[in-house]
Design an enzyme around this catalytic site. Structure first.
Site, PDB file in Angstrom:
ATOM      1  N   ASP A 100      11.568   2.919   4.046  1.00 46.51           N
ATOM      2  CA  ASP A 100      11.109   2.673   2.681  1.00 46.51           C
ATOM      3  C   ASP A 100       9.606   2.860   2.504  1.00 46.51           C
ATOM      4  O   ASP A 100       9.011   2.320   1.573  1.00 46.51           O
ATOM      5  CB  ASP A 100      11.476   1.240   2.269  1.00 46.51           C
ATOM      6  CG  ASP A 100      10.960   0.201   3.279  1.00 46.51           C
ATOM      7  OD1 ASP A 100      10.038   0.521   4.056  1.00 46.51           O
ATOM      8  OD2 ASP A 100      11.478  -0.929   3.269  1.00 46.51           O
ATOM      9  N   GLU A 122      18.450   4.511   7.969  1.00 44.74           N
ATOM     10  CA  GLU A 122      18.329   3.172   7.384  1.00 44.74           C
ATOM     11  C   GLU A 122      18.434   3.256   5.863  1.00 44.74           C
ATOM     12  O   GLU A 122      17.646   2.695   5.117  1.00 44.74           O
ATOM     13  CB  GLU A 122      17.033   2.475   7.808  1.00 44.74           C
ATOM     14  CG  GLU A 122      17.075   0.961   7.595  1.00 44.74           C
ATOM     15  CD  GLU A 122      15.774   0.283   7.971  1.00 44.74           C
ATOM     16  OE1 GLU A 122      15.744  -0.410   8.997  1.00 44.74           O
ATOM     17  OE2 GLU A 122      14.762   0.445   7.238  1.00 44.74           O
ATOM     18  N   GLU A 136       8.121  -0.967  -1.515  1.00 45.17           N
ATOM     19  CA  GLU A 136       9.172  -0.493  -0.612  1.00 45.17           C
ATOM     20  C   GLU A 136      10.540  -0.384  -1.272  1.00 45.17           C
ATOM     21  O   GLU A 136      11.294   0.563  -1.003  1.00 45.17           O
ATOM     22  CB  GLU A 136       9.254  -1.408   0.618  1.00 45.17           C
ATOM     23  CG  GLU A 136       8.089  -1.292   1.567  1.00 45.17           C
ATOM     24  CD  GLU A 136       6.893  -2.133   1.192  1.00 45.17           C
ATOM     25  OE1 GLU A 136       5.876  -2.095   1.919  1.00 45.17           O
ATOM     26  OE2 GLU A 136       6.949  -2.857   0.154  1.00 45.17           O
ATOM     27  N   HIS A 212       2.312  -9.982   6.556  1.00 42.47           N
ATOM     28  CA  HIS A 212       1.353  -8.960   6.163  1.00 42.47           C
ATOM     29  C   HIS A 212       1.756  -8.190   4.916  1.00 42.47           C
ATOM     30  O   HIS A 212       1.038  -7.299   4.488  1.00 42.47           O
ATOM     31  CB  HIS A 212       1.182  -7.942   7.302  1.00 42.47           C
ATOM     32  CG  HIS A 212       2.426  -7.135   7.552  1.00 42.47           C
ATOM     33  ND1 HIS A 212       3.415  -7.582   8.405  1.00 42.47           N
ATOM     34  CD2 HIS A 212       2.849  -5.950   7.053  1.00 42.47           C
ATOM     35  CE1 HIS A 212       4.396  -6.683   8.420  1.00 42.47           C
ATOM     36  NE2 HIS A 212       4.079  -5.686   7.615  1.00 42.47           N
ATOM     37  N   ARG A 214       2.470  -6.708   1.240  1.00 42.30           N
ATOM     38  CA  ARG A 214       1.604  -6.603   0.066  1.00 42.30           C
ATOM     39  C   ARG A 214       1.879  -7.703  -0.946  1.00 42.30           C
ATOM     40  O   ARG A 214       0.964  -8.248  -1.557  1.00 42.30           O
ATOM     41  CB  ARG A 214       1.789  -5.223  -0.571  1.00 42.30           C
ATOM     42  CG  ARG A 214       0.830  -4.890  -1.687  1.00 42.30           C
ATOM     43  CD  ARG A 214       1.118  -3.496  -2.219  1.00 42.30           C
ATOM     44  NE  ARG A 214       0.923  -2.480  -1.202  1.00 42.30           N
ATOM     45  CZ  ARG A 214      -0.208  -1.807  -1.022  1.00 42.30           C
ATOM     46  NH1 ARG A 214      -1.237  -2.058  -1.800  1.00 42.30           N
ATOM     47  NH2 ARG A 214      -0.298  -0.888  -0.084  1.00 42.30           N
ATOM     48  N   HIS A 245      -2.480  -8.655  11.127  1.00 42.14           N
ATOM     49  CA  HIS A 245      -2.576  -7.271  10.674  1.00 42.14           C
ATOM     50  C   HIS A 245      -4.041  -6.903  10.418  1.00 42.14           C
ATOM     51  O   HIS A 245      -4.854  -7.744  10.022  1.00 42.14           O
ATOM     52  CB  HIS A 245      -1.761  -7.106   9.394  1.00 42.14           C
ATOM     53  CG  HIS A 245      -1.375  -5.702   9.077  1.00 42.14           C
ATOM     54  ND1 HIS A 245      -2.248  -4.800   8.514  1.00 42.14           N
ATOM     55  CD2 HIS A 245      -0.202  -5.036   9.232  1.00 42.14           C
ATOM     56  CE1 HIS A 245      -1.633  -3.644   8.325  1.00 42.14           C
ATOM     57  NE2 HIS A 245      -0.390  -3.752   8.755  1.00 42.14           N
TER      58      HIS A 245
END
Length: 396
Positions: A100, A122, A136, A212, A214, A245
């Site tokens: 994604d 996937e 995503e 991590h 967004r 991250h």
């Protein structure tokens, strides 16, 4: 006479490399059937290269696209333009993408514009909220729309695709290739007394944290940090280990809120082998990562998902993961339940992994091999993936 199919695999991030590494290795074991090229976009530069080394992969094209503070629009436009040039040069029969990411979306659009068939590894994951996770969820839906061949990790993912209008003959349930990667890495020798795990106090119970995404930037991440401080202050026999991250939107607030606590270890991002070795030695995992929701069940580790929703509900339904969001009270309550109630822990730790048996790459290559020979592959509708004993007992 043998027929060779030209396959271009495009990778941009560490998760893509982890999940496509076994596929590329499987493709390259059949050079008479597949002429396989690898394009790396560089969406994750520092975090990607160790995975390429782990799987022995050398890119045929390295685009070095990431620049500081690049916008999603800027990155996407660069990806489409640059991967279009690679597709034009390689003239593949298939472009293979995974998951994604913005790389998967950009490469799929480039292939679609050039009239090249797309295979999506996937495929079919959904949260039913196009803005969560962002971007995503929208990326994976658009990649599925563009794809000609869908490799769904689970039966639920297959049903999602078919209900949205995908041709059922092009949808194949394979399991998730992350389990193939996990089994490969667990089989490798590893010295925990040296390297990035050398300073971890394994005499205490380890709570592994990864956060991590967004959508957690800002208040969500601040709430997660609050929960972690409360948890270590309430339980004096745990050590929180948080590989942080590199994104400053994560790194800066995490170090500001959690730095200096004696039982919170803020460490740099781990290479994949070290992360798996840390995970297998952990008591529980608190994460907003999708991949860890798939990996931890193979190691018998309960997972608390610090997101509002998940595109991997199979783990929740099976009982090896639980969604807790970013509310500090709920995170602490659920973590303490697992750490203090042996029966609650056992119920989550001993659930069969719903995501794979380590043969997904083999199935993917088998479908592609059948197609290039001009036959119609038998559709794989559903597999049962038992928890591999060798992995579940590997923690000891």
């Amino acid at each position: 006479m043998s027929v060779t199919s030209r396959v271009l695999v495009v990778i941009g991030t560490r998760p893509e490399a982890i999940k496509l590494g076994p596929v590329i290795r499987a493709l390259r074991t059949e050079p008479d059937a597949f002429d396989t090229s690898l394009c790396v976009t560089g969406q994750h530069r520092e975090m990607l290269e160790p995975i390429l080394r782990l799987f022995g992969l050398v890119p045929d094209h390295d685009l070095h696209l990431m620049t500081p503070n690049q916008t999603l629009a800027g990155l996407t436009s660069h990806l489409i333009t640059s991967t279009s040039a690679v597709v034009e040069a390689e003239r593949p029969d298939w472009v293979v993408v995974q998951g994604d990411t913005t790389t998967a979306l950009g490469a799929s659009l480039a292939a679609f514009y050039k009239g090249v068939r797309i295979a999506h590894v996937e495929a079919g994951l959904r949260t039913s909220d196009k803005r969560n996770p962002f971007p995503e969820e929208a990326n994976r839906r658009m990649v599925d729309l563009l794809s000609d061949l869908h490799f769904a990790p689970t039966e639920r993912a297959r049903r999602n695709l078919v209900s949205e209008g995908a041709d059922p003959s092009g949808v194949h349930v394979t399991g998730n290739t992350v389990i193939d990667a996990l089994q490969h890495v667990v089989s490798l020798p590893y010295d925990v007394s040296s390297g990035p795990l050398a300073g971890i106090n394994f005499e205490q119970r380890i709570v592994l944290v990864t956060a991590h995404r967004r959508e957690s930037f800002g208040r969500g991440l601040a709430a997660i940090c609050q929960a972690l401080r409360e948890l270590v202050d309430q339980l004096d026999d745990i050590q929180v280990v948080y590989p942080v991250h590199l994104n400053p939107n994560v790194r800066d607030p995490v170090h500001e809120r959690l730095g200096g606590h004696p039982r919170i270890s803020l460490i740099p991002p781990l290479d994949y082998a070290s992360l798996i070795q840390l995970m297998r030695r952990s008591a529980i995992v608190l994460t907003d990562s999708g991949g860890i929701q798939e990996e931890a069940p193979s190691l018998g580790i309960p997972v608390l998902v610090m997101r509002a929703t998940t595109e991997r509900p199979e783990a929740v339904e099976a009982g090896c993961a639980r969604i807790v969001g970013t509310d500090p009270t709920r995170i602490v309550t659920e973590a303490r339940r697992l750490l203090e109630d042996a029966e609650a822990y056992r119920r989550m730790a001993r659930v069969a992994n719903p995501f794979g048996d380590g043969r997904a790459s083999e199935r993917i290559v088998g479908v592609l091999r059948t197609l290039i020979r001009g036959a119609s592959p038998a559709r794989s509708n559903q597999f049962t993936f038992p928890l591999p004993t060798s992995l579940s007992e590997a923690r000891s």
